[in-house]
Design a protein around this motif. Structure first.
Motif, PDB file in Angstrom:
ATOM      1  N   ARG A  97      -7.986   6.209   7.676  1.00  0.00           N
ATOM      2  CA  ARG A  97      -8.220   4.966   8.409  1.00  0.00           C
ATOM      3  C   ARG A  97      -8.233   3.764   7.474  1.00  0.00           C
ATOM      4  O   ARG A  97      -7.837   2.658   7.863  1.00  0.00           O
ATOM      5  CB  ARG A  97      -9.529   5.045   9.189  1.00  0.00           C
ATOM      6  CG  ARG A  97      -9.483   5.987  10.390  1.00  0.00           C
ATOM      7  CD  ARG A  97     -10.753   5.874  11.222  1.00  0.00           C
ATOM      8  NE  ARG A  97     -10.955   4.519  11.691  1.00  0.00           N
ATOM      9  CZ  ARG A  97     -12.048   3.786  11.440  1.00  0.00           C
ATOM     10  NH1 ARG A  97     -13.029   4.284  10.694  1.00  0.00           N
ATOM     11  NH2 ARG A  97     -12.168   2.565  11.914  1.00  0.00           N
ATOM     12  N   GLU A  98      -8.684   3.955   6.238  1.00  0.00           N
ATOM     13  CA  GLU A  98      -8.681   2.848   5.279  1.00  0.00           C
ATOM     14  C   GLU A  98      -7.276   2.313   5.040  1.00  0.00           C
ATOM     15  O   GLU A  98      -7.091   1.108   4.824  1.00  0.00           O
ATOM     16  CB  GLU A  98      -9.290   3.307   3.950  1.00  0.00           C
ATOM     17  CG  GLU A  98     -10.780   3.534   4.007  1.00  0.00           C
ATOM     18  CD  GLU A  98     -11.322   4.174   2.743  1.00  0.00           C
ATOM     19  OE1 GLU A  98     -12.555   4.312   2.639  1.00  0.00           O
ATOM     20  OE2 GLU A  98     -10.519   4.540   1.855  1.00  0.00           O
ATOM     21  N   CYS A  99      -6.285   3.202   5.078  1.00  0.00           N
ATOM     22  CA  CYS A  99      -4.907   2.757   4.844  1.00  0.00           C
ATOM     23  C   CYS A  99      -4.501   1.706   5.863  1.00  0.00           C
ATOM     24  O   CYS A  99      -3.922   0.671   5.511  1.00  0.00           O
ATOM     25  CB  CYS A  99      -3.952   3.950   4.900  1.00  0.00           C
ATOM     26  SG  CYS A  99      -4.163   5.132   3.559  1.00  0.00           S
ATOM     27  N   THR A 100      -4.786   1.962   7.135  1.00  0.00           N
ATOM     28  CA  THR A 100      -4.354   1.040   8.183  1.00  0.00           C
ATOM     29  C   THR A 100      -5.350  -0.083   8.428  1.00  0.00           C
ATOM     30  O   THR A 100      -4.959  -1.183   8.820  1.00  0.00           O
ATOM     31  CB  THR A 100      -4.118   1.805   9.494  1.00  0.00           C
ATOM     32  OG1 THR A 100      -5.299   2.549   9.836  1.00  0.00           O
ATOM     33  CG2 THR A 100      -2.956   2.779   9.335  1.00  0.00           C
ATOM     34  N   GLN A 101      -6.629   0.162   8.184  1.00  0.00           N
ATOM     35  CA  GLN A 101      -7.646  -0.853   8.445  1.00  0.00           C
ATOM     36  C   GLN A 101      -7.802  -1.847   7.298  1.00  0.00           C
ATOM     37  O   GLN A 101      -8.211  -2.990   7.516  1.00  0.00           O
ATOM     38  CB  GLN A 101      -8.998  -0.186   8.708  1.00  0.00           C
ATOM     39  CG  GLN A 101      -9.090   0.582  10.008  1.00  0.00           C
ATOM     40  CD  GLN A 101      -9.066  -0.334  11.221  1.00  0.00           C
ATOM     41  OE1 GLN A 101      -8.076  -0.395  11.938  1.00  0.00           O
ATOM     42  NE2 GLN A 101     -10.143  -1.061  11.450  1.00  0.00           N
ATOM     43  N   ILE A 102      -7.495  -1.408   6.079  1.00  0.00           N
ATOM     44  CA  ILE A 102      -7.743  -2.256   4.910  1.00  0.00           C
ATOM     45  C   ILE A 102      -6.464  -2.488   4.110  1.00  0.00           C
ATOM     46  O   ILE A 102      -5.948  -3.604   4.040  1.00  0.00           O
ATOM     47  CB  ILE A 102      -8.834  -1.641   4.001  1.00  0.00           C
ATOM     48  CG1 ILE A 102     -10.155  -1.508   4.766  1.00  0.00           C
ATOM     49  CG2 ILE A 102      -9.026  -2.494   2.749  1.00  0.00           C
ATOM     50  CD1 ILE A 102     -11.265  -0.836   3.979  1.00  0.00           C
ATOM     51  N   PHE A 103      -5.937  -1.431   3.497  1.00  0.00           N
ATOM     52  CA  PHE A 103      -4.880  -1.603   2.504  1.00  0.00           C
ATOM     53  C   PHE A 103      -3.576  -2.128   3.095  1.00  0.00           C
ATOM     54  O   PHE A 103      -2.778  -2.730   2.379  1.00  0.00           O
ATOM     55  CB  PHE A 103      -4.643  -0.293   1.756  1.00  0.00           C
ATOM     56  CG  PHE A 103      -5.777   0.087   0.848  1.00  0.00           C
ATOM     57  CD1 PHE A 103      -6.033  -0.643  -0.301  1.00  0.00           C
ATOM     58  CD2 PHE A 103      -6.605   1.152   1.144  1.00  0.00           C
ATOM     59  CE1 PHE A 103      -7.088  -0.309  -1.142  1.00  0.00           C
ATOM     60  CE2 PHE A 103      -7.662   1.498   0.309  1.00  0.00           C
ATOM     61  CZ  PHE A 103      -7.902   0.760  -0.831  1.00  0.00           C
ATOM     62  N   GLU A 104      -3.339  -1.910   4.377  1.00  0.00           N
ATOM     63  CA  GLU A 104      -2.111  -2.416   4.989  1.00  0.00           C
ATOM     64  C   GLU A 104      -2.357  -3.662   5.834  1.00  0.00           C
ATOM     65  O   GLU A 104      -1.484  -4.087   6.591  1.00  0.00           O
ATOM     66  CB  GLU A 104      -1.461  -1.305   5.818  1.00  0.00           C
ATOM     67  CG  GLU A 104      -0.985  -0.148   4.943  1.00  0.00           C
ATOM     68  CD  GLU A 104      -0.474   1.041   5.725  1.00  0.00           C
ATOM     69  OE1 GLU A 104      -0.222   0.888   6.938  1.00  0.00           O
ATOM     70  OE2 GLU A 104      -0.330   2.127   5.135  1.00  0.00           O
TER      71      GLU A 104
END
Length: 387
Positions: A46-53
């Motif tokens: 979820r961090e990939c889509t919520q934060i890093f992207e």
């Protein structure tokens, strides 16, 4: 001197008071969170889509691509990216992926090229991302066209740094991301006139947030670094300016006692008497010294929730250095990396091991752990935001 006289006076006034009263900046409440944020694979996804992207990342310093045709490759969270200075002086950022069969287009760290040619079948792209040539185009059955240009990412050059959003459908507004206060402070530093000196990428067996916690923590210095750097600093003491999710702070050195009788408005540049740190949520930290800056970015290993990539770059105000200057910079590099590798990382590895255990309950951040609370509160807000 990094600060304007007004900012230098404000921070000096705060640090002088803390030294006189043996205090530190504090928040109103303690903050609790679950250790599972360091170990849960689903949270990492979820961090990939919520934060890093979603959020602009400080991907590089502008001096790394100083002239038209210069380029570097950078690894963001899940993407290898070509960052290049185009002919008109603007910056382009493209996924490092050939649009023919997905081959890695560039395998070197950087250099000078106006075109990038795929080593697999010879497809060639300009540094504007456009497909310029296809090997044996007639027999292939297609001529170069915009449908097969490199995938461009949102990119912005601001205050001497290259910022990238790791999502071609995203948007970028660095000033809005930083907020007016942090944007102003970063602009005051004048780092667009600084130069890249050296860098290294470390791989550590701990979650990226564990590493971030250590870099921005002023509470642990007396205990974890008691035999190395602690004797030079006042313990548990930080003066902080908070700008929304971001912050700058000063950890006073004991030599600051020399200034005790000076009015704050007459204080010399504080970088000689304190470690000046900057938190750029979500994953960047700058530590400012009189002759150099440590510029840290931390990314999650996309294949392992219990591993991270830590990229340390040194920035300096001069492009070239004499032998004595190199000696000083390399000595400071060794001090910084030795402290991280030999003292911070082992403790972080222990936290990672604890995060894999069941039934640990919540952990907490104290009122004096201001920068850590800022980071975790911003992290929670990012993760809870509707996308």
């Amino acid at each position: 001197m990094y600060f304007t006289p007004e900012r230098n006076e404000r921070l000096a006034r705060k640090l002088f008071r803390h030294i006189a009263e043996t205090t530190t900046d504090r928040l109103d409440d303690i903050f609790e969170y679950e250790l599972s944020i360091y170990s849960c694979p689903e949270i990492a996804k979820r961090e990939c889509t919520q934060i890093f992207e979603q959020v602009p990342m400080m991907a590089a310093h502008a001096s790394q691509i100083a002239t038209p045709g210069s380029f570097i490759t950078v690894q963001l969270n899940r993407s290898s990216v070509i960052v290049t200075r185009r002919a008109d002086g603007s910056v382009g950022a493209y996924l490092n992926v050939c649009r023919h069969r997905g081959s890695r287009l560039v395998s070197v760290a950087g250099g000078q090229r106006n075109r990038f040619t795929c080593p697999y079948h010879g497809w060639t792209y300009g540094n504007d991302g456009k497909l310029r040539g296809i090997g044996f185009a007639d027999s292939f059955g297609m001529k170069p066209n915009d449908d097969r240009n490199l995938v461009a990412l949102p990119v912005e050059e601001r205050h001497g740094f290259i910022w990238i959003v790791e999502n071609p459908a995203g948007t970028i507004d660095v000033k809005a991301h930083l907020g007016a206060g942090m944007d102003q402070a970063l602009g005051e530093y004048g780092l667009d006139k600084w130069f890249f000196y050296k860098d290294h990428v470390f791989d550590f067996p701990q979650n990226w947030k564990v590493m971030m916690d250590g870099l921005i923590d002023g509470y642990h210095v007396q205990f974890l670094h008691g035999a190395t750097i602690s004797p030079y600093f006042y313990p548990n003491m930080m003066g902080i300016e908070v700008f929304g999710n971001n912050a700058l702070w000063g950890n006073p050195r004991r030599k600051m006692q020399e200034l005790a009788d000076q009015p704050p408005e007459q204080a010399p540049p504080l970088d000689r008497y304190a470690i000046i740190g900057n938190l750029f949520v979500p994953n960047a930290v700058m530590v400012m010294h009189p002759h150099h800056i440590e510029f840290w970015t931390i990314y999650q290993n996309p294949d392992n929730v219990a591993a991270c990539r830590v990229h340390l770059r040194y920035l300096t105000p001069k492009a070239e250095h004499d032998a004595r200057g190199v000696e000083i910079l390399d000595k400071n590099w060794k001090i910084a990396t030795d402290a991280i590798i030999n003292e911070d990382v082992p403790v972080g590895n222990g936290i990672q091991a604890s995060a894999r255990m069941p039934h640990t309950g919540t952990v907490c951040l104290g009122r004096n752990e201001v920068t850590n609370q800022l980071f975790h509160r911003a992290y929670r807000a990012y993760m809870d935001a509707p996308r």
